[in-house]
Write a protein that holds these residues in place. Sequence first.
Motif, PDB file in Angstrom:
ATOM      1  N   ASP A 110       0.869  -1.169   0.000  1.00  0.00           N
ATOM      2  CA  ASP A 110       0.000   0.000   0.000  1.00  0.00           C
ATOM      3  C   ASP A 110       0.904   1.216   0.000  1.00  0.00           C
ATOM      4  O   ASP A 110       1.449   1.595   1.028  1.00  0.00           O
ATOM      5  N   GLU A 111       1.114   1.787  -1.170  1.00  0.00           N
ATOM      6  CA  GLU A 111       2.032   2.916  -1.262  1.00  0.00           C
ATOM      7  C   GLU A 111       1.509   3.972  -2.220  1.00  0.00           C
ATOM      8  O   GLU A 111       0.789   3.668  -3.164  1.00  0.00           O
ATOM      9  N   LEU A 112       1.870   5.194  -1.957  1.00  0.00           N
ATOM     10  CA  LEU A 112       1.501   6.310  -2.813  1.00  0.00           C
ATOM     11  C   LEU A 112       2.607   6.502  -3.842  1.00  0.00           C
ATOM     12  O   LEU A 112       3.783   6.620  -3.486  1.00  0.00           O
ATOM     13  N   ARG A 161      -2.600   5.572  -5.592  1.00  0.00           N
ATOM     14  CA  ARG A 161      -2.338   4.624  -4.527  1.00  0.00           C
ATOM     15  C   ARG A 161      -2.178   3.235  -5.142  1.00  0.00           C
ATOM     16  O   ARG A 161      -3.078   2.764  -5.843  1.00  0.00           O
TER      17      ARG A 161
END
Length: 136
Positions: free
Chosen positions: A70-72, A130
């Motif tokens: 879960d990363e931007l 995202r």
Amino acid sequence: MHALPQALPEGPVLVPCCGTFPELDVLTGQLPGREIVGIDLSAGMAARARNRAAGNPLVPALEGATLERDELLSFPMVHPDADTFFTAHTRSGPMRPLADARGEEFIAVLREEFLRRAPEGEWRHRPSARHIVARA
């Protein structure tokens, strides 16, 4: 949701952020026999989707997913001018649903007004998204 591609690859159809699952009836109607998998990071919304799909054997239960990433992410984008920016946004970007819903004539009027007001020169922006990977 009204225009599905003619040739979808084999396998289940993934519906991210399924929430209340408004797509369920259209998908099962237009893709008979295809497994439909809804996912949502919100346990409450996943429960709503599960209730909405209850009794449909092609829609598996939405439980037991593990969040692996879960990363931007963000990357710079450059458009040589306002017209190129507008075209990108209405043909394959965030304004595509509006273009599909309202039609080419509406988009032509919108384009004319946008270009009349837009500054000249290169357009730079840094959109973000995202990136989520979950495993069931």
